[in-house]
Design a protein around this motif. Structure first.
Motif, mmCIF file in Angstrom:
data_model
loop_
_atom_site.group_PDB
_atom_site.id
_atom_site.type_symbol
_atom_site.label_atom_id
_atom_site.label_comp_id
_atom_site.label_asym_id
_atom_site.label_seq_id
_atom_site.Cartn_x
_atom_site.Cartn_y
_atom_site.Cartn_z
ATOM 1 N N HIS A 94 180.844 74.844 7.555
ATOM 2 C CA HIS A 94 179.460 74.464 7.869
ATOM 3 C C HIS A 94 179.054 75.084 9.211
ATOM 4 O O HIS A 94 179.831 75.106 10.161
ATOM 5 N N PHE A 126 175.155 75.840 11.681
ATOM 6 C CA PHE A 126 173.712 75.750 11.838
ATOM 7 C C PHE A 126 173.267 76.790 12.851
ATOM 8 O O PHE A 126 173.768 76.811 13.957
ATOM 9 N N LEU A 147 167.757 70.836 9.411
ATOM 10 C CA LEU A 147 168.425 71.967 8.790
ATOM 11 C C LEU A 147 169.545 71.440 7.899
ATOM 12 O O LEU A 147 170.134 70.398 8.183
ATOM 13 N N THR A 148 169.853 72.171 6.850
ATOM 14 C CA THR A 148 170.928 71.781 5.940
ATOM 15 C C THR A 148 171.911 72.926 5.817
ATOM 16 O O THR A 148 171.520 74.077 5.649
ATOM 17 N N SER A 149 173.192 72.595 5.905
ATOM 18 C CA SER A 149 174.256 73.565 5.714
ATOM 19 C C SER A 149 174.935 73.245 4.391
ATOM 20 O O SER A 149 175.311 72.098 4.135
ATOM 21 N N LEU A 208 167.106 74.926 18.165
ATOM 22 C CA LEU A 208 166.892 74.288 16.860
ATOM 23 C C LEU A 208 165.654 73.406 16.872
ATOM 24 O O LEU A 208 165.327 72.788 17.876
ATOM 25 N N GLN A 211 173.388 67.664 6.745
ATOM 26 C CA GLN A 211 172.049 67.754 7.324
ATOM 27 C C GLN A 211 172.096 67.426 8.804
ATOM 28 O O GLN A 211 172.748 66.465 9.222
ATOM 29 N N VAL A 254 176.999 74.215 15.897
ATOM 30 C CA VAL A 254 175.647 74.526 16.380
ATOM 31 C C VAL A 254 175.764 75.248 17.724
ATOM 32 O O VAL A 254 175.660 74.640 18.781
#
Length: 135
Positions: free
Chosen positions: A128, A130, A28-30, A24, A39, A18
């Motif tokens: 992953h 975000f 949010l979901t990756s 943010l 999440q 992040v």
């Protein structure tokens, strides 16, 4: 290694996932092929801190299960990230056994933050990420 050093390492690793935390909002979901969905939920955002919820999402019998559920407090000015605990007892039997053996608070903090540290590194390594929505 001290707890403060671990918190500093958590902050750096959190930045891999992040990079722009202050922008943010919400959850949010990756999603990465072959990995559980990750999440991230912004629980609270203040001037100097942000509190996040972080968990994997698993589909079980048509319902979503979250495990582990970590609460992470990020201290922007101090550049620290502290795992403050799980929202409930872990579902995985091995995680429950490890958790049951931690009687002292320092051991609990160490264990929880080491879990976060390794988890952040693993999640970043698998791809992953975000990003905040475009302005």
């Amino acid at each position: 290694m001290s707890l403060m050093t671990l918190y500093e390492s958590n902050f750096i690793r959190r930045g891999w996932l992040v990079p722009d935390l202050k922008r943010l909002r919400g959850s949010l979901t990756s999603e990465v092929a072959g990995e559980p969905a990750l999440q991230l939920s912004v629980v609270e955002q203040c001037r100097y801190t942000t509190t996040l919820g972080m968990s994997y999402l698993f589909e079980e019998a048509g319902r979503w299960a979250r495990d582990p559920e970590l609460e992470v407090r990020v201290y922007h000015d101090a550049r620290l990230a502290e795992a403050r605990g799980t929202a409930f007892e872990p579902a995985h039997p091995q995680l429950r056994r490890w958790s049951a053996g931690l009687a002292r608070e320092r051991d609990r903090r160490w264990s929880c933050n080491m879990l976060l540290n390794k988890w952040l590194e693993y999640c970043a390594g698998t791809g992953h990420r975000f990003a905040p929505p475009p302005a």
